[in-house]
Design an enzyme around this catalytic site. Structure first.
Site, PDB file in Angstrom:
ATOM      1  N   HIS A 116      18.787 -40.536   0.121  1.00 49.63           N
ATOM      2  CA  HIS A 116      18.703 -41.099  -1.230  1.00 49.63           C
ATOM      3  C   HIS A 116      19.149 -42.559  -1.225  1.00 49.63           C
ATOM      4  CE1 HIS A 116      18.625 -37.076  -3.577  1.00 49.63           C
ATOM      5  NE2 HIS A 116      17.426 -37.558  -3.350  1.00 49.63           N
ATOM      6  N   HIS A 125      22.562 -43.872  -1.277  1.00 51.46           N
ATOM      7  CA  HIS A 125      23.381 -43.649  -0.092  1.00 51.46           C
ATOM      8  C   HIS A 125      22.918 -44.469   1.113  1.00 51.46           C
ATOM      9  CE1 HIS A 125      25.837 -40.242  -1.603  1.00 51.46           C
ATOM     10  NE2 HIS A 125      24.837 -40.187  -2.467  1.00 51.46           N
ATOM     11  N   HIS A 134      21.304 -30.000  -0.698  1.00 54.13           N
ATOM     12  CA  HIS A 134      20.987 -31.189  -1.478  1.00 54.13           C
ATOM     13  C   HIS A 134      19.546 -31.685  -1.282  1.00 54.13           C
ATOM     14  CE1 HIS A 134      21.796 -34.480  -4.054  1.00 54.13           C
ATOM     15  NE2 HIS A 134      21.471 -35.360  -3.128  1.00 54.13           N
ATOM     16  N   GLU A 152      32.092 -35.425  -2.898  1.00 55.02           N
ATOM     17  CA  GLU A 152      31.451 -35.924  -4.110  1.00 55.02           C
ATOM     18  C   GLU A 152      31.915 -35.064  -5.275  1.00 55.02           C
ATOM     19  OE1 GLU A 152      28.176 -34.827  -5.858  1.00 55.02           O
ATOM     20  OE2 GLU A 152      27.476 -33.240  -4.546  1.00 55.02           O
ATOM     21  N   HIS A 184      32.149 -40.473  -6.006  1.00 54.29           N
ATOM     22  CA  HIS A 184      30.818 -40.182  -6.525  1.00 54.29           C
ATOM     23  C   HIS A 184      30.907 -39.319  -7.779  1.00 54.29           C
ATOM     24  CE1 HIS A 184      26.577 -38.923  -6.492  1.00 54.29           C
ATOM     25  NE2 HIS A 184      26.374 -39.891  -5.637  1.00 54.29           N
TER      26      HIS A 184
END
EC number: 3.1.27.-
Lengths: 593, 969
Positions: free
Chosen positions: A61, A64, A148, A194, A405
């Protein structure tokens, strides 16, 4: 970045003298310098390579990995960058897309180029799950599965016996194409987790899925068209799989389209990295790869006007521009149609407006668009919720937890919960703030085998779970620690052995003769249960020995009624010697003769 | 024919042929080595290096050893054991000792001392472990001997302090298997082994090696299984083990906790960190629930499975397992289930969802939220959402078991089960549907739940749909809309998958009879009648219309007001359906319509009891009237057989019984007919025609007896005797006929001898049943046996003939339950006009789908036969995995049959049918041959299939149109 904040994740960890950078993301919300992390924080002058031992990217992502080319090529970093294989494959596609939008569409200059992305990717080292990679002699990293998105991983960073686990983004509940995050009981000193959903406990995904499928199914049966605006990667594949299997199960015929773009390339990688998906896909891919969609076809602009029911996935996800908006405009007028928003929409976008119930939209050119189609909201998120975070902490059993996060207020709640339930300290630093975690490092020491065997032979059988007292000499030489027997230590250091004796006088009130006193002491010592295993001897010269401890009695020079007991022992027998003195100090029992 | 078929099969499957060859050769080897011990001794002495010796031992281990020579072999092995320096050879010897002592019939107590002695000087840990294993084998063979056991346990205790985990492992295993179980033994023994075994094992719960810890827990469980009552004190120890680092330890610990919770459910344990106390079973339940979210899936499966059997747990804890408090931004949120329920109760179901509809409501007190509850919270919610489907299935099973015992829990778990209907893996879906069916007595479906359930009807998997139909058969629906919805969805299903017809009708039958009052208000709508106008008469052959009628008629059965709403044609259709689909349409009492229904009903209406009575009465009649004149007996038998056959058609429950008896009577009738033949006594071969009749009768009787023995499930040994007896009679008849038709005495000798052998074996097999068979053929025959053995064939034949004619008719006792094995081929349907084309010489796969009922061991017996137009027949053995078991007594065969043939000029039909293979040696009385545990290679060989005598076709053949095309060049 990512300190009490979502976006541009970038965390610096110094562990046992090693510096590691975790993630290198960009921020969606900004278009100026703030969109990238401030790398000058690491060093003002000099190259970053000298300061960082390695960089780890958790998943593809952009929040990141978005700043990676800027960081490595424009700021300058030549060290290793670690990421998993799928991340390495998909990351450049996303970066390229991001570059195109910023440079070609918005016309920005001073941005990284395609070549820079390529150069940057050359520095990447790909790792496998559960593979321990030695970055240098002391630093090692290991990847764990994180759910994820495809290829998302948690990393364990270990130097000596100190370790840190960085979770990146993870999901503890499995979904249609990915499994759940998993970590073993690695007991790290620090867990960096996170906390996007720090204050949420989600409902079971089955209800959500069922609702979603039912809505789509009903609309299609009615002959309506369904528009699902999605972001290109991640959730889109999840929804595709969901619809695909449903179509398969229910024998439905209505076409499903996916608006092309970078998806096709990415889908290709999804097909390749089967090992990273969930049980179902892994088990069935021999018969059929689930990502080879049978019912989902590429979308063409002209299809939007076709009659009859259809389902279309279109980008971007918030209906603010592009294909999804075009299709939306075409279909909005018919109440048979439906739009399903599968995620959160930023304020100001068309998506947000229709979700908040607006029925008349003002488009460019002062047109008024009346929305008659049904608008649905369906949340499909792949982050761990509060329960999931707690579950991960339980699995890993860290000594400290650090939250990143997420929003500060929510973190506060979770922090309090973690401290309360696991009794570990928890931190939540803001951007730019440094948290110091004190660890209890253990220092490995080499022990000579002879000594070990000799020591374990004494006393009961060793039990690995309990500490055992040993006798030896610690040698610190040439930057290494060794535990050797005293004799060997002396020999190695070239020292002569010194005898060290402690002597102690104990006064005893006893009017009798010296040898009688000695006899009394001897009998007293013989009678002691503790000394049963030791040899207690009465020597002819009037002294008593207990092992190597010598006890002599002399009359006090001034007072004959007081006898002075001289207790002498070498320092090796310190324990026994001090016990005897203590015992004798208590005096002799009256009855013994 | 059978022989031909067999040959054919062997041609098709070369593998079988190979095995046939191997078998005798293995036997030969065994015979050529009479003295194993001597040969081994020579071999071992010859061995120069350890590697050589090892080779010899390995070779030796491939062949079995006779019981008599075991001890000698053991001695030789031991001798070499002491001489041997190499650990690996000693290891092999030790393992051989174990294998040898397993030999059936050998009592190892004579070698026990030697085995224990070997332990003393052994240094190698591996060999030690292996020796202990050998002792374990010896010990398990001598379990009845307490002194041996105490001795072995003592030995094990001594080695518990060994530093190798393998040795400690084996010791614990030994203690677990042999430790004293009864309290008395422990007291009386004065030696050390009388120490508390539990304590010894318990001490090793904290061993440094996880493998030893696991072994300790397993040993404890083993003790429990052997009947020792474990102490409650272990509980807290076991709880600590739940947090172990190793999954196998945790997994075993979960089991131990479960065992303890079953032993001491009501004792009270304190909750740490507070001064409250709870019942042990609740505490254990909470702990096991906690393990459902363990890191290792093996443990999760284990935990989820065990949860199901903890029925004593209090309902408060039980309900927590389904509870997961939702929140969003620290505000309490309702679950989708709760929302659905609320919408339903407020009466506005199916409102469109708005953005923010699920917006969280009340604020939560941050202090009160407990994110990881130590209790049972949400265990099932997690289990059902697990990543691995094994865990999900286990969770569903556990839910099922708990729900069966607690109605209130059943109600609560409904939502979750319904959710599982959408699982991504079919097995899970199927499992949850079955579960739902099992608990359906306790639940009533809400409309929204029904909606979800019904959505699954469109599933493309047949298994799922059928399971769902079964579920609907026994669910309770709460509203008339629900019924309507179900009907609509079922009809939709019917149009989409017409093959489901039968299953859907059956489903509607039960749906109707369960909810008469809910169907009543729907009737006008369903029949589309109008108060004023006549509506057109619907098509009687429309499956959908039949479905509706089935629903209505079944509802009308218990709702007398309903027929008033029917229109004329409905009554006509009723009469038609009552006759054509009598199993679906119940008899109705129709006011004023007697005329219409009377012609059909009286003969059909007998209820279960009268029909059973009828069956017995007719049988009684047959048995009592034995002394009627031959003509009368024949007629009576004929009538009774006809009656029974008709009864079987009408009463499905009695079909098995009626058919069975009818077949028996048929046999008897044939026998009587054959014997009654007027010309029977006239000298022989001239009367060929008559002989043909008799021999045909004999042959048919034989066939029928095989059918009786193997096609019915529930046949008991009493019946088997009579069947065998009948067969014996048929064989006697055959012998007589042959004797009459053949010239010369030579062939007769063999036949007579064979027959007498059979009589003999009959006597041996059924010695216990003989007293019941007074006056029967065999009874008389056995009386005459001494005479028969010595006399000439012609005399034997004469004797047989007279006994056969004089013998009485045996009464056939009926078993409780008797079902005839039936098979229906669903696919291929045989209706297709398009030939299946394929290139000749290549293979085409034909999907075969069939349901089998009341077949025992279908994997072994059911075969598919393909009959080609040129008379070729092929028998195909379906794979064991092709059989599924959807319900008790029912099986489903879904397989692929590979066809191939040389080219034909035009398409032609082949026949596919199912056969039931039987084996006369597979007598119900015979026990299984114990397999020798000696050698792996022997076990791998299949038992020689020496007795397949033939096959019985038990399904209607289906014709398939195929066309092998010549290959194109």
């Amino acid at each position: 970045g990512a300190g009490q904040d979502v976006g541009r994740s970038c965390i610096l960890v110094s562990i046992a003298g090693k510096n590691v950078m975790l993630d290198c993301g960009m921020h969606m919300g900004y278009n100026d310098d703030r969109r990238f992390p401030d790398f000058s924080y690491i060093t003002q002058n000099g190259r970053l390579t000298d300061f960082l031992d390695c960089v780890i990217i958790s998943h593809f992502h952009l929040d990141h990995c978005g700043a990676l080319p800027y960081f490595s090529e424009m700021v300058g970093y030549d060290g290793p960058i670690y990421m998993t294989h799928p991340t390495k494959a998909i990351c450049p596609i996303l970066l390229e897309d991001y570059r195109k939008i910023t440079v070609d569409k918005k016309g920005e200059t001073n941005f990284f180029t395609s070549q820079m992305i390529k150069d940057c990717m050359k520095k990447v080292v790909a790792v496998h799950l559960h593979q321990t990679v030695q970055v240098d002699e002391e630093l090692e990293i290991k990847a764990y599965y994180a759910g994820h998105v495809l290829g998302a991983a948690m990393f364990q960073i270990k130097v000596g016996c100190e370790s840190v686990v960085y979770t990146g983004d993870y999901n503890m509940t499995p979904d249609r194409h990915l499994g759940a995050a998993w970590i073993d009981k690695c007991r790290p000193d620090l867990l960096i987790s996170e906390s996007t959903y720090a204050t949420t406990i989600r409902d079971s995904k089955r209800c959500r899925e069922r609702d979603f499928l039912k809505k789509v199914h009903e609309t299609v049966e009615r002959g309506g068209k369904v528009l699902i605006p999605v972001f290109a990667l991640g959730r889109a594949q999840e929804l595709c799989i969901l619809l695909e299997t449903f179509w398969e199960r229910m024998n439905l015929k209505a076409p499903i389209y996916f608006s092309t773009g970078l998806t096709e390339k990415a889908n290709h990688y999804y097909k390749l990295f089967i090992t990273w998906t969930n049980q179902k896909i892994r088990k069935t891919f021999v018969q059929r790869n689930m990502f080879e969609f049978k019912h989902i076809k590429a979308f063409d602009r002209a299809f939007a006007d076709n009659p009859g029911p259809m389902v279309v996935f279109a980008t971007p996800g918030m209906l603010h521009a592009g294909q999804s908006l075009q299709i939306f405009r075409k279909w909005a007028g018919n109440e048979k149609n439906m739009v399903i928003m599968p995620g959160y929409c930023v304020q100001g976008t068309v998506g947000h407006k229709i979700l908040s119930g607006q029925r008349k939209l003002e488009m460019e050119g002062r047109q008024i668009l009346e929305v008659k189609m049904q608008v649905e909201y369906m949340s499909f998120s792949a982050h761990a919720d509060a329960k999931g975070i707690m579950q991960l902490i339980r699995q890993a059993e860290p000594r400290n937890v650090l939250l990143v996060h997420g929003e500060a207020k929510k973190m506060e709640f979770l922090k309090q919960k973690i401290e309360q339930e696991f009794r570990v300290s928890c931190y939540m630093p803001a951007n730019g703030e440094t948290t110091t975690v004190f660890t209890n490092p253990c220092i490995p020491v080499d022990i000579s085998l002879g000594l070990l065997k000799r020591e374990t032979a004494i006393g009961p059988l060793p039990d690995a779970k309990k500490p055992k007292l040993m006798h030896g000499t610690l040698l610190m030489k040439d930057n290494s620690f060794r535990l050797v027997s005293p004799e060997q230590a002396l020999k190695e250091l070239g020292l002569a052995e010194h005898q060290l004796r402690f002597t102690c006088r104990v006064h005893i009130q006893d009017p009798r003769k010296e040898h009688e006193t000695v006899l009394r002491v001897y009998n007293h010592l013989k009678g002691q249960v503790v000394l049963k295993d030791y040899s207690v001897q009465h020597l002819p010269d009037g002294s008593i020995t207990v092992e190597s401890i010598l006890i002599q009695a002399t009359a006090h020079s001034e007072d004959q009624g007081t006898k002075v007991l001289l207790v002498s022992w070498t320092y090796q027998d310190e324990e026994l010697g001090s016990y005897l003195t203590a015992l004798l100090k208590k005096g002799l029992p009256a009855g013994t003769s | 024919m059978a022989a031909h078929l067999k040959k054919r099969v062997y041609e098709e499957f070369t593998k079988v042929v190979q095995q046939q060859h191997e078998d005798p050769s293995a036997k030969k080897l065994r015979l050529t080595k009479p003295s194993k011990s001597a040969a081994l001794h020579v071999d071992l002495c010859k061995a120069t290096s350890p590697a050589d010796a090892l080779q010899y031992l390995l070779q030796f281990a491939r062949k079995p050893v006779e019981v008599e020579s075991v001890e000698g072999v053991v001695r030789i092995l031991l001798e070499h054991y002491y001489k041997e320096n190499d650990a690996s050879v000693r290891l092999k010897i030790a393992s051989l000792l174990g294998l040898l002592s397993k030999t059936a019939g050998f009592s190892p107590d004579c070698i026990m001392d030697d085995a224990i002695n070997t332990l003393q000087n052994e240094k190698s840990h591996q060999v030690l472990a292996q020796l202990l294993d050998t002792l374990l084998v010896i010990g398990t063979k001598l379990t009845e001997n307490p002194s041996v056991r105490t001795r072995l346990v003592e030995v094990a205790c001594k080695h518990l302090t060994d530093s190798s985990h393998g040795v400690r492992n084996k010791c614990l295993q030994l203690i677990g298997c042999l430790g004293p179980v009864e309290k008395g033994v422990a007291k009386e023994g004065e030696n050390q082994a009388a120490k508390d075994v539990q304590k010894i094992i318990g001490d090793h719960f904290n061993d440094q090696d996880p493998r030893v810890r696991t072994a300790a827990i397993k040993a404890m469980l083993q003790l429990h299984e052997r009947g020792l009552k474990l102490q409650q004190a272990i509980y807290s120890q076991a709880c600590k083990l739940l947090a172990d680092d190793y999954e196998q330890v945790r997994s075993a610990a979960v089991q131990l906790i479960w065992v303890l919770s079953q032993l001491y459910p009501e004792s009270i344990v304190p909750i740490p960190s507070s001064n409250e106390e709870i019942r042990l079973v609740d505490d254990a339940f909470g702990k096991i629930c906690h393990m459902v979210s363990d890191g290792s899936w093996v443990v999760r499966v284990q935990a989820a499975k065990l949860l199901g059997s903890m029925q004593q747990v209090s309902s408060h804890f039980l309900e927590q397992t389904l509870d997961k408090k939702l929140m969003s931004d620290l505000r309490r949120k309702r679950t989708a289930h709760e929302r659905a329920k609320e919408l339903y109760s407020s009466g506005e179901f199916s409102s469109g969802r708005k953005w923010g509809d699920d917006a969280p409501k009340e604020e939560i007190d941050t202090g009160a939220v407990n994110l990881i509850e130590s209790g049972a919270c949400g265990a099932f919610v997690h289990g059902l959402e697990d990543e691995m489907y094994e865990v999900r299935i286990a969770a569903v099973e556990a839910l099922c078991m708990l729900a069966q015992s607690s109605p209130s829990f059943a109600e609560k778990c409904l939502d979750f089960l319904v959710d599982m209907f959408n699982d991504e893996i079919e097995e899970v879906r199927l499992q949850s549907i079955h579960t739902m069916r099992k608990i359906s007595n306790n639940i009533t479906l809400r409309e929204d739940q029904l909606d979800t359930v019904l959505a699954v009807l469109e599933d493309s998997s047949r298994d799922i749909r059928e399971a769902l139909h079964e579920l609907l058969c026994c669910t309770n629906v709460s509203t008339k809309e629900g019924i309507h919805l179900a009907l609509v969805e079922l009809l939709k299903n019917l149009t989409k998958y017409p093959t489901d017809r039968e299953s859907i009708w059956k489903c509607l039958k039960f749906l109707g009879s369960r909810h008469p009052t809910l169907v009543l208000p729907l009737v006008p709508e369903l029949l589309s009648t109008h108060p004023f106008f006549d509506t057109p008469e619907p098509d009687m052959d429309d499956p959908a219309y039949i479905a509706v009628l089935v629903l209505i008629f079944n509802a009308a059965q218990s709702c007398p007001t309903m027929p008033a709403l029917f229109s004329d044609h409905t009554f006509r259709h009723y009469a038609y359906l009552r006759d054509s689909l009598s199993h679906l349409v119940p008899p109705l009492r129709l006011p004023g319509r007697k005329l219409l229904s009377s012609p059909v009903s009286p003969s059909i209406t007998p209820h279960e009891d009268p029909s059973q009575q009828f069956l017995h009465q007719s049988l009684e009649r047959v048995y009592n009237l034995q002394h009627l004149d031959p003509q009368g007996i024949q007629e009576l038998l004929e009538f009774t057989i006809r009656d029974l056959q008709r009864l079987g058609e009408l009463q499905s429950e009695l079909a098995g019984m009626a058919d069975f008896t009818a077949t028996y009577l048929q046999c008897q009738l044939l026998l009587i007919k054959a014997l009654q033949e007027k010309l029977w006594n006239v000298a022989a071969p001239l009367y060929l025609k008559q002989n043909a009749l008799a021999s045909a009768a004999a042959k048919q009787i034989l066939e029928e007896t095989y059918k009786m023995e193997f096609m019915y499930s529930g046949v008991e040994s009493r019946q088997v005797v009579i069947i065998h007896h009948m067969r014996l009679q048929a064989k006697a008849l055959q012998l007589i006929v042959t004797a009459r038709t053949t010239r010369g005495v030579e062939p007769l000798f063999g036949m007579c001898e064979k027959f007498l052998q059979e009589v003999d074996s009959f006597q041996r097999c059924f010695i216990s049943e003989l007293p019941h068979m007074q006056g029967s053929f065999v009874d008389k025959l056995l009386d005459l046996m001494p005479r028969l053995v010595t006399s000439k064939p012609s005399e034997v034949v004469k004797i047989l003939q007279t006994t056969l004619r004089q013998s009485t008719f045996l009464h056939l006792p009926l078993p409780e339950q008797l079902h005839r094995a039936t098979a229906t081929i669903i696919e291929p349907t045989g209706e297709s006009d398009n030939p299946l084309r394929f290139t000749s010489g290549l293979v085409v796969a034909l999907d075969v789908d069939a349901t089998l009922e009341h077949v025992q061991d279908p994997q072994g017996t059911v075969k598919v036969q393909v009959l080609y137009p040129d008379g070729q027949a092929q028998i195909i053995h379906p794979k064991p995995a092709d059989f599924r078991n959807p319900g008790p007594g029912r099986h489903r065969l879904i397989t692929q049959v590979y066809l191939s043939h040389t080219a034909w000029t035009e398409p032609c039909q082949i026949e596919v049918r199912l056969l039931l293979a039987y084996n006369s040696n597979r007598s119900k009385a015979s026990a299984k041959i114990p397999k020798s545990g000696w050698s792996e290679s022997l076990e791998a060989l299949p038992q020689p299939e020496n007795g397949i005598e033939g096959t019985i076709p038990f399904s209607k053949p289906v014709k398939v149109y195929i066309m092998p095309k010549p290959a194109r060049r």
